[in-house]
Write an enzyme that holds these catalytic residues in place. Structure first.
Site, PDB file in Angstrom:
ATOM      1  CE  LYS A 195      -1.211  -3.601  -0.244  1.00  0.00           C
ATOM      2  NZ  LYS A 195      -2.592  -4.265  -0.079  1.00  0.00           N
ATOM      3  NE  ARG A 205      -5.703   2.062  -1.126  1.00  0.00           N
ATOM      4  CZ  ARG A 205      -4.905   2.781  -0.534  1.00  0.00           C
ATOM      5  NH1 ARG A 205      -4.723   4.147  -0.125  1.00  0.00           N
ATOM      6  NH2 ARG A 205      -3.743   2.089  -0.045  1.00  0.00           N
ATOM      7  CE  LYS A 217      -5.663   0.189   3.097  1.00  0.00           C
ATOM      8  NZ  LYS A 217      -5.967  -0.647   2.017  1.00  0.00           N
ATOM      9  CD  GLU A 233       6.990  -7.115   6.702  1.00  0.00           C
ATOM     10  OE1 GLU A 233       6.818  -8.287   6.767  1.00  0.00           O
ATOM     11  OE2 GLU A 233       6.692  -6.216   7.514  1.00  0.00           O
ATOM     12  CE  LYS A 248      -0.748  -4.074  -4.123  1.00  0.00           C
ATOM     13  NZ  LYS A 248      -1.857  -4.746  -3.263  1.00  0.00           N
ATOM     14  CB  SER A 274      -4.619  -0.182 -10.130  1.00  0.00           C
ATOM     15  OG  SER A 274      -4.340   0.518  -8.644  1.00  0.00           O
ATOM     16  CE1 TYR A 313      -6.008  -4.917 -11.893  1.00  0.00           C
ATOM     17  CE2 TYR A 313      -4.028  -3.862 -11.574  1.00  0.00           C
ATOM     18  CZ  TYR A 313      -5.055  -4.387 -11.008  1.00  0.00           C
ATOM     19  OH  TYR A 313      -5.474  -4.422  -9.664  1.00  0.00           O
TER      20      TYR A 313
HETATM   21  C1  PBG Z   1      -6.062  -4.361  -0.423  1.00  0.00           C
HETATM   22  C2  PBG Z   1      -5.326  -4.414  -1.822  1.00  0.00           C
HETATM   23  C3  PBG Z   1      -4.969  -3.314  -2.418  1.00  0.00           C
HETATM   24  C4  PBG Z   1      -4.274  -3.638  -3.550  1.00  0.00           C
HETATM   25  C5  PBG Z   1      -4.543  -5.299  -3.606  1.00  0.00           C
HETATM   26  N1  PBG Z   1      -5.038  -5.651  -2.648  1.00  0.00           N
HETATM   27  C6  PBG Z   1      -4.856  -1.933  -2.243  1.00  0.00           C
HETATM   28  C7  PBG Z   1      -4.580  -1.165  -0.820  1.00  0.00           C
HETATM   29  O1  PBG Z   1      -3.594  -2.264  -0.111  1.00  0.00           O
HETATM   30  O2  PBG Z   1      -4.942  -0.345  -0.612  1.00  0.00           O
HETATM   31  C8  PBG Z   1      -3.648  -2.947  -4.837  1.00  0.00           C
HETATM   32  C9  PBG Z   1      -3.793  -3.486  -6.199  1.00  0.00           C
HETATM   33  C10 PBG Z   1      -3.621  -2.534  -7.301  1.00  0.00           C
HETATM   34  O3  PBG Z   1      -3.474  -1.331  -6.912  1.00  0.00           O
HETATM   35  O4  PBG Z   1      -3.771  -2.946  -8.505  1.00  0.00           O
HETATM   36  N2  PBG Z   1      -5.730  -5.028   0.696  1.00  0.00           N
END
Ligand code: PBG
Length: 328
Positions: A195, A205, A217, A233, A248, A274, A313
């Protein structure tokens, strides 16, 4: 010319005959954003066509998806600010509407649905981080017991697959032990293995109002520049007992999907996040791209790169195109 590749493309039958990659609706996971209350259907501004829904509304939407062949769902909670605190208490609290959602959907649909959770502190944390915050640091080992509690509460609520999205070290093994020690050895783990600290999570968010209050992050999510680190990982998650490994975002990281697929024999999931969705939607709303063609091409590319399952989505929209015979 001895070799004319165009010969194999000369008719629709020939092209269908030779198609290397196929994407079925059964490979897709539809995300839902859930809120407490009843009768709520509130559009996420930066994600046109996506809604924060209360459980009653989500039930109807889930049924519509099931009827189209979408059986897998990943659920996320949008929690009111007043319920957030520094240790994410609400995440495993008995009156948590998110946990109730799993119970309700399972009571209604049973084994007709495959329900995936999100394990991380951010939806419940007043700091908006995935782990515990101390000063400028995101604590790793101190976060693990909270992740374990979230996972256990979700398993008890009926979830099929636990989805740790937090990127703390050692969490897959920790969660696996907690689940096994409590009789949930059949509950799976879909680990967010690679991720990345990506700008493409912005609209998500917004949807959950879960942006970090301070900092970013980058001390736990991966650097977008790194590929070999994804193998470290992956090795850890594989050895710690992950049932699925996720990459991701998806589109800007197709090479990572590919390298995990080539190196590991467990299912690979990809999260078409997203920002990828909003980017395409915006271009289509402007008339710059044709949604019915560009969207399936985007999902197909993720499958071709090596994803066995895709969280997107667009799952429902894809299933509608299949139903209408618009996907070759
Ligand atoms: C939170 C989480 C996130 C997403 C899924 N779980 C956002 C982040 O890590 O800040 C993002 C999913 C998306 O953007 O569609 N742990």
């Amino acid at each position: 010319m001895q070799r004319r590749p165009r010969r194999n493309r000369k008719t629709a039958i020939s092209r269908g005959f030779l198609k290397e990659t196929k994407l079925g609706v059964e490979n897709l996971v539809q995300p839902f954003f859930l809120v407490d209350g009843t009768g709520v259907k509130d559009e996420v501004k930066s994600m046109p066509g996506n809604y924060r829904m209360s459980i009653d509304v989500a039930l109807i939407e889930m049924k519509a998806c099931i009827d189209l062949g979408i059986k897998s769902f990943i659920l996320f909670p949008a929690v009111k600010d007043e319920l957030k605190d520094s240790v994410a208490t609400y995440g495993s609290s008995p009156d948590n509407f998110y946990l109730k959602a799993f119970q309700t959907f399972k009571e209604q649909f049973g084994d007709e649905v495959n329900l995936i959770t999100d394990v991380a502190l951010d939806p419940y944390s007043s700091d908006g981080h995935d782990g515990l915050v101390q000063g400028n640091e995101i604590l790793n080992d101190e976060t693990l017991p909270i992740l374990g509690e979230l996972a256990l509460a979700q398993a008890k609520a009926g979830a099929d697959i636990i989805g740790p999205s937090d990127m703390m070290d050692g969490r897959v093994e920790y969660i696996r032990n907690v689940l096994d020690n409590n009789g949930y050895e059949n509950v799976s783990i879909m680990s967010y293995t690679a991720k990345y600290a990506s700008a493409f999570y912005g609209p998500f968010r917004d949807a959950l109002d879960s942006a970090p209050k301070k900092g970013d992050k980058k001390t736990y999510q991966m650097d977008p520049a790194n590929k070999r680190e994804a193998l470290i990982e992956a090795e850890l998650d594989f050895n710690e007992g992950a049932d699925y490994m996720m990459v991701k975002p998806a589109l800007p990281y197709l090479d990572i999907i590919h390298v995990l697929k080539e190196n590991y024999d467990i299912p690979i999931a990809a999260y078409n996040v997203s920002g990828e969705c909003s980017m395409l939607t915006a271009a289509c709303q402007n008339g710059w791209l044709d949604f019915e063609k560009a969207m399936p091409e985007m999902l197909l590319s993720i499958k071709r790169a090596g994803a066995d399952v895709i969280i997107t989505y667009f799952a429902k929209a894809y299933a509608e195109l299949v139903r209408d015979g618009k996907i070759a």
